[in-house]
Design an enzyme around this catalytic site. Structure first.
Site, PDB file in Angstrom:
ATOM      1  N   GLU A  77       0.831  -1.206   0.000  1.00  0.00           N
ATOM      2  CA  GLU A  77       0.000   0.000   0.000  1.00  0.00           C
ATOM      3  C   GLU A  77       0.869   1.260   0.000  1.00  0.00           C
ATOM      4  O   GLU A  77       0.727   2.144   0.857  1.00  0.00           O
ATOM      5  CB  GLU A  77      -0.956  -0.015   1.188  1.00  0.00           C
ATOM      6  CG  GLU A  77      -1.944  -1.176   1.133  1.00  0.00           C
ATOM      7  CD  GLU A  77      -2.999  -1.156   2.227  1.00  0.00           C
ATOM      8  OE1 GLU A  77      -2.898  -0.295   3.130  1.00  0.00           O
ATOM      9  OE2 GLU A  77      -3.918  -1.984   2.183  1.00  0.00           O
ATOM     10  N   GLU A 101      -3.755  -9.016  -0.204  1.00  0.00           N
ATOM     11  CA  GLU A 101      -4.389  -8.799   1.102  1.00  0.00           C
ATOM     12  C   GLU A 101      -5.891  -8.819   0.881  1.00  0.00           C
ATOM     13  O   GLU A 101      -6.406  -8.046   0.055  1.00  0.00           O
ATOM     14  CB  GLU A 101      -3.938  -7.465   1.702  1.00  0.00           C
ATOM     15  CG  GLU A 101      -4.305  -7.290   3.161  1.00  0.00           C
ATOM     16  CD  GLU A 101      -3.571  -6.090   3.760  1.00  0.00           C
ATOM     17  OE1 GLU A 101      -2.323  -6.020   3.604  1.00  0.00           O
ATOM     18  OE2 GLU A 101      -4.236  -5.218   4.335  1.00  0.00           O
TER      19      GLU A 101
END
Length: 783
Positions: free
Chosen positions: A417, A496
């Protein structure tokens, strides 16, 4: 391929090995001081009053919890600051002609290291392993002092609990001046077949002596049972002083033991440097003979078989043990995850300890080896963005070279991220450099990245995503599937993912989607949204390593072993600040699962049964409530049931035969403590522990789910309590203690042996309950 080695040559080599390199543990007998200490790098500094301990050691986990601690909720409200470690030792005079090194597997964080007052270097990133050379700075036959300063005072520095101090192992290494470069050997298996496989080896030899040396390298492959499976010898090369040379060889292995998830066979490559008739260095590298690849149409393949990567993301702490985790604690956790059907681990969001990767090799897990949670754009004021430009290529290079021989590793991840991606010119340049470092040091493995909202930052449009060998995306499964549909050559994986059934079906029903990694596999400390919570509770397992009801639903989808499990789903409620994923102003309902038949609110119950069996029948006090087939969409089988005290039972059947059963009984008044140890024998080794679970039960031995007694543990014999813990993510009780309040009816004590023989008697007691004892045998040797 080089000449074969004769048996006589191998026998001679074995006799000469003792004169080659030496590696010894440097974990014992350190002095520690919590706080800064001016001049503590000096050998003359007086440290007699400092605490004596062994490493690995995490001083932050000792607490106390405090809402005002600068780590805040991200760090579990645990303390941060400066810690000093000093170790006094002597070196044999014979080492004067050798090269001597100190290896740290990890120091949290911003470590500085001195030997006899000389500064060896600084390493900001707490998750990487590193080496310093001590040669030329040692006093032979006299006292030497190694000093380490670890500083994580700048906070917040992470989005989760990091720990503090020398929290991984330390080793002292002595070699001949001509020796294998640290992490300088790479073993690959470019051709794998059951009849014959090829093993390629590349070893870097460095000459730190004063004269040139003509050397050869012998490579021998040993099978799991120790038999010689193949060997070769390099051509001789002259290695000049201060220079290095690369030696390469190819070895044919007939009828190889192939590494699979079901049969994770570890082979060994034994390498020896020969100068004339002398063996001057030896190295043994474990590896696995296996072939894997990602396919854009059919996902992941291992040894000619395609299957889904069923992974979980794991942080590096282990609840009350903190970041200094004995290997048995990880083994126990991985055993439980495997039971739930998990076959892969993502090291979120940083390199793991090397022994953790060894464990994944031996247990048959796939691994995504991740490097960073931040590049140049900060997520926290003191996180890795401060060091990224100077250190990221060094840290990546070192980690890849350290990890590249693990058969478990199938992917490297350049980041999670990353907040640089909204600036594509910046992010693409950074990613290009990182991918080049990965490939230069290990061309055998693909690189991915956990993309964050790529449709917002246009990663699929601006070319960034296609710089990755395998495209990874966090959440939003429809987006990554659409990205593959838009460009069918893309290899894709979920890096994820949430726990919901729709997420699973996106993987199950789409062959190109190689796999997913759930957030999270195990509850972890930190990433708390608000006090009093000190941990995150999104795991399949709680942070003691016990399966939650959620894990059994996952087991019904992922495991091939017949199973059935009963849970009660209570009425939904609105999310509160202490809940994981809470966002102010964003309403979200939370439903809670319980696995007991002692409801706080008797009456109508929503019963869910998770099973991979063809048919499940539910019975209440022997009366059938009906049978239900397995739904095509893998949803849970549900029954409305009016509560009656007694027994509720689920029977799973396949092909007409009962193959699994689970039952719950109504609990009465709390009367006793039931003790159970996961190991009856315990080695006197830092990496071995035994988890002793204390469960509050009624007179019939039924767990009492609402029991919250304060349970005290007493140890008699050669043992000690390393930590006490429970599944309560809002408890502020100290972990280093001899008592713990039961949560949902139970708690644990984690034991270590303090001597290599004897009986360890553990007694648990609480006011109003009958005490209970259990015996564990302390044994000699390593776990």
């Amino acid at each position: 391929m080089g000449p074969k080695l004769s048996f006589a040559t191998l026998l001679l080599a074995a006799a000469q090995v003792a004169a080659a390199g030496t590696t010894m543990s440097f974990d014992r007998d350190w002095r520690f001081f919590k706080g800064d200490a001016a001049g503590a790098e000096s050998p003359a500094f007086a440290d007699a009053a400092w605490r004596k301990l062994d490493v690995p050691h995490d001083w932050s986990i000792e607490g106390p919890f405090d809402e005002k601690n600068p780590t805040r909720g991200a760090g579990g409200f645990l303390p941060a600051g400066v810690g000093w470690y000093r170790k006094s030792f002597t070196v044999p005079p014979g080492y004067a002609k050798r090269r001597v090194f100190i290896d740290f597997d990890g120091v949290m964080a911003n470590s500085d290291v001195w030997i006899n007052g000389f500064h060896l270097g600084k390493r900001p990133y707490g998750y990487v392993s590193f080496r310093y050379e001590l040669t030329g700075r040692l006093n032979f036959g006299k006292l030497n002092v190694l000093a380490v300063r670890a500083d994580n005072a700048g906070q917040p520095a992470s989005r989760w609990y990091t720990g503090a101090g020398i929290y991984r192992h330390v080793k002292l290494v002595a070699t001949d001046p001509v020796h294998f470069e640290h992490w300088g050997t790479a073993v690959t298996t470019p051709q794998v077949a059951s009849e014959r496989s090829l093993v390629q080896v590349s070893s870097e030899v460095v000459n730190q002596g004063d004269t040139a040396k003509i050397v050869t390298v012998d490579w021998t492959i040993l099978a799991v049972d120790g038999r010689r499976a193949g060997d070769t010898r390099s051509a001789p090369q002259s290695v000049e002083p201060g220079k290095a040379a690369v030696f390469k060889g190819t070895i044919v292995v007939d009828m190889p033991d192939i590494w699979t998830l079901e049969h994770p066979v570890i082979s060994r490559a034994v390498m020896r440097i020969r100068a004339g008739n002398d063996i001057v260095d030896e190295e043994t590298v474990p590896f696995g003979i296996r072939e894997f690849h990602f396919d854009p149409d059919t996902g992941f393949w291992l040894n000619g078989r395609s299957f889904k990567i069923k992974g979980v993301c794991l942080h590096h702490d282990a609840g009350g043990l903190g970041a200094a985790v004995p290997l048995r604690a990880w083994e126990r956790r991985l055993e439980t995850l495997k039971q739930a059907g998990v076959n892969a681990i993502r090291t979120a969001h940083n390199p793991a300890a090397p022994e953790f990767l060894d464990l994944c090799d031996r247990m048959g897990f796939l691994v995504m080896d991740e490097m960073f949670d931040a590049w140049t754009v900060a997520k926290n004021p003191y996180d890795y963005h401060l060091y990224f430009r100077e250190w990221s290529h060094i840290d990546t290079r070192d980690t890849v070279r350290r990890d590249r021989n693990h058969p478990s590793i199938i992917l490297y991840s350049a980041g999670n991220e990353i907040h640089d991606t909204p600036k594509p010119d910046l992010a693409k340049k950074i990613l290009k450099g990182l991918v080049e470092v990965f490939h230069a040091n290990d061309p055998s493995r693909p690189v991915t990245q956990a993309l964050f909202r790529p449709n917002v930052s246009h990663d699929y449009d601006n070319g960034l995503a296609d710089m990755l060998d395998v495209i990874g995306q966090n959440y939003r499964e429809n987006e990554i599937l659409a990205a593959h549909q838009a460009k069918a050559t893309r290899k894709i994986v979920g890096t994820e993912n949430q726990h919901g059934r729709g997420v699973w079906l996106a993987l199950r029903d789409n062959p190109p989607y190689a796999g997913q990694f759930l957030w999270a596999g195990i509850d972890y400390l930190g990433e708390s949204r608000a006090w009093p919570a000190v941990g995150a509770s999104s795991g399949l397992l709680d942070h003691t390593g016990a399966m939650k009801p959620l894990a059994y639903e996952r087991q019904s989808w992922w495991s091939e072993q017949p199973m059935v499990y009963i849970a009660r789903r209570v009425a939904p409620r609105q999310a509160a600040p202490a809940d994981p994923g809470y966002e102010p102003g964003v309403p979200r309902q939370i439903q809670t699962l319980f696995s007991d038949w002692t409801p706080a609110n008797p009456g109508a119950q929503n019963v869910e049964v998770y099973s991979n069996c063809e048919e499940v029948e539910l019975l209440l006090n022997g009366k059938s409530l009906g049978s239900k087939p397995r739904p095509a969409d893998d949803s849970a089988r549900t029954w409305p049931a009016s509560f009656e005290p007694g027994t509720i039972q689920a029977i799973g059947r396949s092909k007409g035969q009962a193959v699994a059963k689970h039952e719950l009984r109504t609990a009465g008044k709390a009367v006793n403590i039931l003790l159970k140890a996961d190991r009856s024998k315990l080695a006197a080794d830092w990496d071995d522990v035994s988890y002793v679970t204390a469960t509050v039960v009624d007179a019939n031995g039924v767990p009492v789910p609402g029991a919250d007694h304060l349970i005290g543990f007493k140890i008699v014999g050669p043992g000690a309590i390393a930590a006490v813990d429970s599944a309560d993510n809002a408890s502020h009780q100290p972990f280093q203690a001899s008592e713990r309040r039961a949560f949902q009816g139970w708690c644990v004590a984690v034991l270590k042996a303090s001597a290599p023989a004897g009986r360890i008697v553990v007694t648990a007691s609480a006011p109003g309950l009958t005490a209970s004892s259990i015996t564990i045998e302390a044994i000699r040797g390593k776990r």
